[in-house]
Scaffold this motif. Structure first.
Motif, mmCIF file in Angstrom:
data_model
loop_
_atom_site.group_PDB
_atom_site.id
_atom_site.type_symbol
_atom_site.label_atom_id
_atom_site.label_comp_id
_atom_site.label_asym_id
_atom_site.label_seq_id
_atom_site.Cartn_x
_atom_site.Cartn_y
_atom_site.Cartn_z
ATOM 1 N N LEU A 60 32.100 50.197 2.263
ATOM 2 C CA LEU A 60 33.341 49.736 1.666
ATOM 3 C C LEU A 60 34.483 49.843 2.672
ATOM 4 C CD1 LEU A 60 33.025 51.650 -1.718
ATOM 5 C CD2 LEU A 60 32.572 49.236 -1.347
ATOM 6 N N THR A 61 35.417 48.904 2.576
ATOM 7 C CA THR A 61 36.604 48.941 3.426
ATOM 8 C C THR A 61 37.659 49.850 2.783
ATOM 9 O OG1 THR A 61 37.666 47.083 2.305
ATOM 10 C CG2 THR A 61 36.190 46.558 4.155
ATOM 11 N N PRO A 62 38.636 50.305 3.550
ATOM 12 C CA PRO A 62 39.716 51.092 2.962
ATOM 13 C C PRO A 62 40.454 50.354 1.837
ATOM 14 C CG PRO A 62 39.711 51.395 5.325
ATOM 15 C CD PRO A 62 38.712 50.313 5.022
ATOM 16 N N VAL A 63 40.538 49.036 1.922
ATOM 17 C CA VAL A 63 41.172 48.251 0.863
ATOM 18 C C VAL A 63 40.380 48.388 -0.441
ATOM 19 C CG1 VAL A 63 41.739 45.902 0.114
ATOM 20 C CG2 VAL A 63 42.230 46.606 2.455
ATOM 21 N N GLN A 64 39.058 48.371 -0.348
ATOM 22 C CA GLN A 64 38.207 48.508 -1.531
ATOM 23 C C GLN A 64 38.227 49.936 -2.076
ATOM 24 O OE1 GLN A 64 34.799 47.033 0.665
ATOM 25 N NE2 GLN A 64 34.613 45.303 -0.747
ATOM 26 N N ILE A 65 38.439 50.908 -1.209
ATOM 27 C CA ILE A 65 38.405 52.319 -1.596
ATOM 28 C C ILE A 65 39.726 52.774 -2.216
ATOM 29 C CG2 ILE A 65 38.235 54.671 -0.675
ATOM 30 C CD1 ILE A 65 36.297 53.505 1.459
ATOM 31 N N ALA A 66 40.834 52.231 -1.732
ATOM 32 C CA ALA A 66 42.156 52.667 -2.189
ATOM 33 C C ALA A 66 42.286 52.543 -3.706
ATOM 34 C CB ALA A 66 43.244 51.844 -1.501
ATOM 35 N N GLY A 67 42.748 53.620 -4.335
ATOM 36 C CA GLY A 67 42.974 53.617 -5.774
ATOM 37 C C GLY A 67 41.795 54.050 -6.620
ATOM 38 N N LEU A 68 40.652 54.285 -5.999
ATOM 39 C CA LEU A 68 39.509 54.788 -6.767
ATOM 40 C C LEU A 68 39.805 56.220 -7.208
ATOM 41 C CD1 LEU A 68 36.478 53.499 -4.641
ATOM 42 C CD2 LEU A 68 37.238 52.653 -6.868
ATOM 43 N N PRO A 69 39.171 56.677 -8.286
ATOM 44 C CA PRO A 69 39.422 58.048 -8.763
ATOM 45 C C PRO A 69 39.190 59.092 -7.666
ATOM 46 C CG PRO A 69 38.119 56.834 -10.361
ATOM 47 C CD PRO A 69 38.220 55.960 -9.141
ATOM 48 N N GLY A 70 40.157 59.993 -7.527
ATOM 49 C CA GLY A 70 40.050 61.067 -6.547
ATOM 50 C C GLY A 70 40.432 60.683 -5.140
ATOM 51 N N LEU A 71 40.952 59.463 -4.957
ATOM 52 C CA LEU A 71 41.304 58.989 -3.618
ATOM 53 C C LEU A 71 42.733 58.457 -3.590
ATOM 54 C CD1 LEU A 71 37.920 57.267 -2.927
ATOM 55 C CD2 LEU A 71 38.860 59.158 -1.623
ATOM 56 N N LEU B 281 32.380 59.087 -0.231
ATOM 57 C CA LEU B 281 33.388 59.166 -1.289
ATOM 58 C C LEU B 281 33.124 60.347 -2.215
ATOM 59 C CD1 LEU B 281 33.569 55.395 -2.307
ATOM 60 C CD2 LEU B 281 34.856 56.598 -0.541
ATOM 61 N N PRO B 282 34.180 60.835 -2.868
ATOM 62 C CA PRO B 282 33.993 61.912 -3.849
ATOM 63 C C PRO B 282 33.124 61.437 -5.013
ATOM 64 C CG PRO B 282 36.345 61.494 -3.451
ATOM 65 C CD PRO B 282 35.580 60.456 -2.720
ATOM 66 N N VAL B 283 32.509 62.378 -5.693
ATOM 67 C CA VAL B 283 31.589 62.067 -6.790
ATOM 68 C C VAL B 283 32.255 61.192 -7.847
ATOM 69 C CG1 VAL B 283 30.221 63.064 -8.663
ATOM 70 C CG2 VAL B 283 30.212 64.128 -6.415
ATOM 71 N N GLU B 284 33.502 61.517 -8.228
ATOM 72 C CA GLU B 284 34.151 60.745 -9.289
ATOM 73 C C GLU B 284 34.360 59.283 -8.895
ATOM 74 O OE1 GLU B 284 37.594 63.295 -7.518
ATOM 75 O OE2 GLU B 284 35.484 63.551 -7.917
ATOM 76 N N ALA B 285 34.600 59.019 -7.614
ATOM 77 C CA ALA B 285 34.746 57.638 -7.142
ATOM 78 C C ALA B 285 33.396 56.918 -7.185
ATOM 79 C CB ALA B 285 35.312 57.619 -5.730
ATOM 80 N N ARG B 286 32.336 57.610 -6.782
ATOM 81 C CA ARG B 286 31.000 56.991 -6.825
ATOM 82 C C ARG B 286 30.571 56.704 -8.253
ATOM 83 N NH1 ARG B 286 27.473 60.938 -3.664
ATOM 84 N NH2 ARG B 286 29.295 62.268 -3.600
ATOM 85 N N LEU B 287 30.866 57.624 -9.166
ATOM 86 C CA LEU B 287 30.528 57.398 -10.570
ATOM 87 C C LEU B 287 31.291 56.210 -11.139
ATOM 88 C CD1 LEU B 287 30.390 61.061 -11.907
ATOM 89 C CD2 LEU B 287 28.463 59.496 -11.580
ATOM 90 N N HIS B 288 32.551 56.091 -10.764
ATOM 91 C CA HIS B 288 33.362 54.951 -11.213
ATOM 92 C C HIS B 288 32.762 53.638 -10.720
ATOM 93 C CE1 HIS B 288 36.921 52.619 -12.266
ATOM 94 N NE2 HIS B 288 36.861 52.108 -11.053
ATOM 95 N N LEU B 289 32.385 53.594 -9.442
ATOM 96 C CA LEU B 289 31.789 52.376 -8.892
ATOM 97 C C LEU B 289 30.457 52.060 -9.564
ATOM 98 C CD1 LEU B 289 32.594 52.915 -5.119
ATOM 99 C CD2 LEU B 289 33.555 51.161 -6.618
ATOM 100 N N ALA B 290 29.663 53.085 -9.830
ATOM 101 C CA ALA B 290 28.359 52.876 -10.482
ATOM 102 C C ALA B 290 28.550 52.342 -11.896
ATOM 103 C CB ALA B 290 27.566 54.167 -10.506
#
Length: 71
Positions: free
Chosen positions: A5-16, A53-62
């Motif tokens: 993932l790019t930083p643009v895709q990561i920005a704003g995910l839970p815990g980030l 990524l932190p677990v909460e971000a991975r869970l959100h994406l999943a």
């Protein structure tokens, strides 16, 4: 297969951080793995594997992926 993932895709995910700058700063300070991404337009940037990524971000994406139904 690793998802990158790019930083643009990561920005704003839970815990980030919500900003791209914040994501880049966090990635650098925590030593996230990265690779160079090249677009078809000749732009270059970095991508990070989802495992960084932190677990909460991975869970959100999943959960978001699970709501997409196949064609």
């Amino acid at each position: 297969m690793t998802v990158w993932l790019t930083p643009v895709q990561i920005a704003g995910l839970p815990g980030l951080p919500r900003s791209v700058f914040g994501v880049r700063k966090k990635a650098q300070s925590e030593g996230w793995q990265k690779r160079i991404r090249e677009s078809g337009r000749g732009d270059k940037g970095f991508e990070h594997p989802i495992e960084c990524l932190p677990v909460e971000a991975r869970l959100h994406l999943a959960s978001r992926q699970a709501t997409v139904t196949p064609p």
